[in-house]
Design a protein around this motif. Structure first.
Motif, PDB file in Angstrom:
ATOM      1  N   GLU A   1       0.811  -1.217   0.000  1.00  0.00           N
ATOM      2  CA  GLU A   1       0.000   0.000   0.000  1.00  0.00           C
ATOM      3  C   GLU A   1       0.849   1.273   0.000  1.00  0.00           C
ATOM      4  OE1 GLU A   1      -3.468  -0.029  -0.331  1.00  0.00           O
ATOM      5  OE2 GLU A   1      -2.788  -2.047  -0.862  1.00  0.00           O
ATOM      6  N   LYS A   2       2.148   1.128  -0.058  1.00  0.00           N
ATOM      7  CA  LYS A   2       3.038   2.281  -0.071  1.00  0.00           C
ATOM      8  C   LYS A   2       2.801   3.124  -1.323  1.00  0.00           C
ATOM      9  CE  LYS A   2       6.917   4.650   0.863  1.00  0.00           C
ATOM     10  NZ  LYS A   2       7.159   5.453   2.075  1.00  0.00           N
ATOM     11  N   GLU A   3       2.661   4.433  -1.136  1.00  0.00           N
ATOM     12  CA  GLU A   3       2.503   5.353  -2.259  1.00  0.00           C
ATOM     13  C   GLU A   3       3.880   5.594  -2.887  1.00  0.00           C
ATOM     14  OE1 GLU A   3      -0.031   7.529  -4.752  1.00  0.00           O
ATOM     15  OE2 GLU A   3      -0.566   6.301  -3.003  1.00  0.00           O
ATOM     16  N   VAL A   4       3.963   5.500  -4.208  1.00  0.00           N
ATOM     17  CA  VAL A   4       5.252   5.594  -4.900  1.00  0.00           C
ATOM     18  C   VAL A   4       5.404   6.948  -5.582  1.00  0.00           C
ATOM     19  CG1 VAL A   4       6.749   4.599  -6.667  1.00  0.00           C
ATOM     20  CG2 VAL A   4       5.281   3.106  -5.273  1.00  0.00           C
ATOM     21  N   LYS A   5       6.362   7.717  -5.099  1.00  0.00           N
ATOM     22  CA  LYS A   5       6.696   9.002  -5.718  1.00  0.00           C
ATOM     23  C   LYS A   5       8.145   9.031  -6.209  1.00  0.00           C
ATOM     24  CE  LYS A   5       3.333  11.586  -2.961  1.00  0.00           C
ATOM     25  NZ  LYS A   5       3.122  12.685  -1.985  1.00  0.00           N
ATOM     26  N   LYS A   6       8.988   8.173  -5.591  1.00  0.00           N
ATOM     27  CA  LYS A   6      10.390   8.070  -5.997  1.00  0.00           C
ATOM     28  C   LYS A   6      10.747   6.597  -6.190  1.00  0.00           C
ATOM     29  CE  LYS A   6      12.371  12.085  -3.559  1.00  0.00           C
ATOM     30  NZ  LYS A   6      13.439  12.489  -2.595  1.00  0.00           N
ATOM     31  N   VAL A   7      11.463   6.310  -7.273  1.00  0.00           N
ATOM     32  CA  VAL A   7      11.876   4.936  -7.585  1.00  0.00           C
ATOM     33  C   VAL A   7      13.377   4.911  -7.837  1.00  0.00           C
ATOM     34  CG1 VAL A   7      11.622   3.004  -9.204  1.00  0.00           C
ATOM     35  CG2 VAL A   7       9.642   4.410  -8.634  1.00  0.00           C
ATOM     36  N   LEU A   8      14.027   3.878  -7.341  1.00  0.00           N
ATOM     37  CA  LEU A   8      15.440   3.637  -7.654  1.00  0.00           C
ATOM     38  C   LEU A   8      15.537   2.325  -8.415  1.00  0.00           C
ATOM     39  CD1 LEU A   8      18.500   4.095  -7.465  1.00  0.00           C
ATOM     40  CD2 LEU A   8      18.452   2.999  -5.209  1.00  0.00           C
ATOM     41  N   ILE A   9      16.227   2.342  -9.565  1.00  0.00           N
ATOM     42  CA  ILE A   9      16.371   1.157 -10.408  1.00  0.00           C
ATOM     43  C   ILE A   9      17.835   0.731 -10.419  1.00  0.00           C
ATOM     44  CG2 ILE A   9      15.995   0.164 -12.692  1.00  0.00           C
ATOM     45  CD1 ILE A   9      13.983   2.447 -13.209  1.00  0.00           C
ATOM     46  N   ALA A  10      18.079  -0.563 -10.221  1.00  0.00           N
ATOM     47  CA  ALA A  10      19.443  -1.096 -10.199  1.00  0.00           C
ATOM     48  C   ALA A  10      19.432  -2.534 -10.685  1.00  0.00           C
ATOM     49  CB  ALA A  10      20.017  -1.020  -8.779  1.00  0.00           C
ATOM     50  N   LEU A  11      20.601  -3.043 -10.994  1.00  0.00           N
ATOM     51  CA  LEU A  11      20.693  -4.454 -11.393  1.00  0.00           C
ATOM     52  C   LEU A  11      20.663  -5.347 -10.160  1.00  0.00           C
ATOM     53  CD1 LEU A  11      20.995  -5.970 -14.146  1.00  0.00           C
ATOM     54  CD2 LEU A  11      23.349  -6.410 -13.462  1.00  0.00           C
ATOM     55  N   ASP A  12      21.356  -4.941  -9.096  1.00  0.00           N
ATOM     56  CA  ASP A  12      21.450  -5.717  -7.869  1.00  0.00           C
ATOM     57  C   ASP A  12      21.171  -4.841  -6.658  1.00  0.00           C
ATOM     58  OD1 ASP A  12      22.728  -8.419  -8.804  1.00  0.00           O
ATOM     59  OD2 ASP A  12      23.942  -6.868  -9.758  1.00  0.00           O
ATOM     60  N   ALA A  13      20.617  -5.438  -5.614  1.00  0.00           N
ATOM     61  CA  ALA A  13      20.378  -4.726  -4.354  1.00  0.00           C
ATOM     62  C   ALA A  13      21.619  -4.855  -3.473  1.00  0.00           C
ATOM     63  CB  ALA A  13      19.155  -5.280  -3.650  1.00  0.00           C
ATOM     64  N   THR A  14      22.699  -4.217  -3.903  1.00  0.00           N
ATOM     65  CA  THR A  14      23.947  -4.237  -3.143  1.00  0.00           C
ATOM     66  C   THR A  14      23.844  -3.292  -1.944  1.00  0.00           C
ATOM     67  OG1 THR A  14      24.871  -2.433  -4.454  1.00  0.00           O
ATOM     68  CG2 THR A  14      25.261  -4.680  -5.249  1.00  0.00           C
ATOM     69  N   ASP A  15      24.854  -3.329  -1.081  1.00  0.00           N
ATOM     70  CA  ASP A  15      24.879  -2.401   0.055  1.00  0.00           C
ATOM     71  C   ASP A  15      24.836  -0.960  -0.443  1.00  0.00           C
ATOM     72  OD1 ASP A  15      24.978  -4.142   2.307  1.00  0.00           O
ATOM     73  OD2 ASP A  15      27.072  -4.576   1.857  1.00  0.00           O
ATOM     74  N   GLU A  16      25.611  -0.678  -1.509  1.00  0.00           N
ATOM     75  CA  GLU A  16      25.667   0.677  -2.043  1.00  0.00           C
ATOM     76  C   GLU A  16      24.300   1.118  -2.584  1.00  0.00           C
ATOM     77  OE1 GLU A  16      29.620  -1.107  -1.870  1.00  0.00           O
ATOM     78  OE2 GLU A  16      27.753  -1.780  -2.817  1.00  0.00           O
ATOM     79  N   VAL A  17      23.606   0.201  -3.261  1.00  0.00           N
ATOM     80  CA  VAL A  17      22.289   0.516  -3.821  1.00  0.00           C
ATOM     81  C   VAL A  17      21.272   0.737  -2.709  1.00  0.00           C
ATOM     82  CG1 VAL A  17      20.345  -0.490  -5.086  1.00  0.00           C
ATOM     83  CG2 VAL A  17      22.643  -0.544  -6.068  1.00  0.00           C
TER      84      VAL A  17
END
Length: 265
Positions: A33-49
């Motif tokens: 149910e989270k409202e989405v206003k900002k999205v981050l796209i990456a290949l992997d969910a690394t620590d940095e990402v």
């Protein structure tokens, strides 16, 4: 627009139902149910990402590779997977992955790779089924518009995917230019037989070890290892455009920078 609606839109592109049985795509953490206003796209969910997602207060993290592949018996900060999940949940960031469903779906990873290489009348290397009357599956095989030497093909792969180098097995065994090629973004282990059966002279893929390489060469197949990340980082740019054009043009989209996990010195 809520995460649940985003999921519907993402699954129109690449339904979770077409993913390989061993895979684990979909909503892996957070609130539907989270409202989405900002999205981050990456290949992997690394620590940095994950840190980037938290620092920029995004609402949805979208990756190609799932952070969770097998059953998780505990979620704590005592291991790297748990640590990332804890950070995401504490920051109220929902996390969604599109993996082999994106690899196989029409117009997605396999087709994108074939398009970059200019493969004509490309067909799935490993057929998995049909969507709207179109065959889908892992990898693609077809002909180039003209014959290329192996060196010319290697240069084309490097140029089209932004690579500094590729590893090629079978150069000594190959004779003459090539036209029929196969491409399997990500890991191509186990795809040698399919490439040979399809009549390909070259298989362009990643994660091919020493024995895979020399065994393929012994059977008359040139194997061009361009790296797992090397052939799949295009997911990020493609999904940026898809999210903005097909889901929500008002959303703020962030992208993880292209950073190859392995360095060639």
């Amino acid at each position: 627009m809520r995460v649940t609606k985003w999921m519907e839109c993402l699954e129109k592109l690449a339904p979770v139902s077409i993913a390989c049985q061993w895979d684990n795509p979909g909503l892996l953490a957070g609130r539907g149910e989270k409202e989405v206003k900002k999205v981050l796209i990456a290949l992997d969910a690394t620590d940095e990402v994950v840190d980037m997602a938290v620092e920029n207060q995004v609402d949805l993290l979208l990756t190609h590779h799932p952070l969770i592949f097998k059953a998780v018996k505990k979620v704590t900060d005592q291991d790297f997977i748990g640590r990332r999940l804890v950070k995401l949940i504490q920051a109220d960031i929902s996390y969604y992955a599109m993996h082999t469903n994106f690899d196989a779906a029409p117009g997605c990873m396999a087709d994108l790779a074939a398009g970059r290489l200019g493969i004509l009348e490309a067909e799935p290397l490993e057929v998995m089924g049909e969507m709207d009357g179109i065959s889908y599956g892992i990898g693609k095989v077809g002909n180039l518009s003209k014959e290329l030497t192996l060196k010319e093909l290697a240069d084309k792969v490097k140029e089209r995917f932004g690579l500094s180098a590729v590893m090629v097995y079978g150069v000594l065994q190959s004779d003459g230019p090539v036209r029929r090629i196969a491409v399997c973004p990500g890991s191509g282990k186990g795809m040698t037989e399919a490439a040979l059966k399809a009549g390909a002279r070259v298989l362009i893929t990643g994660d091919m070890g020493h024995h895979d390489g020399i065994d393929g060469a012994a059977q008359g197949l040139v194997i061009m290892d361009a790296g797992h990340y090397g052939l799949e980082h295009m997911f990020v740019d493609f999904m940026e455009a898809y999210c903005a054009e097909q889901i929500d043009s008002s959303v703020e989209i962030w992208k993880a920078p292209v950073e190859f996990p392995a360095v060639v010195w």
